[in-house]
Design an enzyme around this catalytic site. Sequence first.
Site, short mmCIF file in Angstrom:
data_model
loop_
_atom_site.label_atom_id
_atom_site.label_comp_id
_atom_site.label_asym_id
_atom_site.label_seq_id
_atom_site.Cartn_x
_atom_site.Cartn_y
_atom_site.Cartn_z
N ARG A 186 11.40 -6.52 5.18
CA ARG A 186 11.30 -5.10 5.51
C ARG A 186 11.86 -4.85 6.92
NH1 ARG A 186 5.47 -2.24 5.38
NH2 ARG A 186 5.26 -2.94 7.51
N LYS A 190 0.83 -1.22 0.00
CA LYS A 190 0.00 0.00 0.00
C LYS A 190 0.86 1.26 0.00
CE LYS A 190 -2.19 -0.79 3.88
NZ LYS A 190 -1.61 -2.05 4.36
N ARG A 235 -0.80 -8.92 13.32
CA ARG A 235 -1.33 -7.90 12.40
C ARG A 235 -2.11 -8.53 11.25
NH1 ARG A 235 3.99 -5.42 11.17
NH2 ARG A 235 2.98 -4.03 9.71
N ARG A 252 -9.58 1.01 8.81
CA ARG A 252 -9.14 -0.36 9.08
C ARG A 252 -10.22 -1.16 9.81
NH1 ARG A 252 -3.17 0.68 8.94
NH2 ARG A 252 -2.10 -1.30 9.09
N ARG A 280 11.50 -1.63 11.97
CA ARG A 280 10.27 -1.22 12.66
C ARG A 280 9.96 -2.20 13.79
NH1 ARG A 280 5.29 0.20 8.71
NH2 ARG A 280 4.19 -0.95 10.31
#
Length: 192
Positions: A127, A13, A144, A88, A133
């Site tokens: 990632r 996204k 998630r 969301r 992160r």
Amino acid sequence: MMVVFIGPPGAGKGTQCRRLVDLLRIPHLSTGEMLRAVMREESALSRWLASYIDAGKLAPDHLVMRIVAQKLQSDECKPGALFDGFPRTIVQAQLLDDYLMEHHRPLDVALNLQVDEEILVERLLKRAQIDGRADDNYETIRERLKVFRTQTSPLIDYYSKQGKLESIDGAQSEDQVFEDIQSIVMRLQQRA
Ligand code: AMP
């Protein structure tokens, strides 16, 4: 133009939004980025938010809507906005619809990026090595993805019933995904 992007974490996204922003010249509103900005401040609110986000849970609906509404009131959002990671939940989608209706700026399209979970886990772990992160570790990624399945994926039906859903195969190459998005957006612009 008002555009919503739906897709599980790791669907691309953020990447596609950045490309679309260049094309449409409208601001990219990433609620994940906005919430991380709040968390960087030293405050009781930031610690409270971190207890949700670092665990892979969703931040409370009304708080997120308040942050988004503040942005939408700014001049930069006059030509429209590209929502990345928002809404969301169904509650957030209803809050957004109410806000947009009140301001006579209906949503144009909900772009739904579809990618299988195995590919998503692989992408997110990669990632994690690059961005570092806190919520990109295996356990939080699983959480998630579960949150997406249970709380966010009902939006697919929600926007489909409004006739605003456009689904895209997000497992294709980045360029191919962008081409598909571009043709949807161009079709909508021609219709307007
Ligand atoms: P993202 O950068 O979009 O992957 O979002 C990172 C995290 O921020 C999510 O896992 C949630 O904890 C939180 N978050 C982002 N957007 C929302 C939203 N619309 N509603 C609730 N929580 C959100």
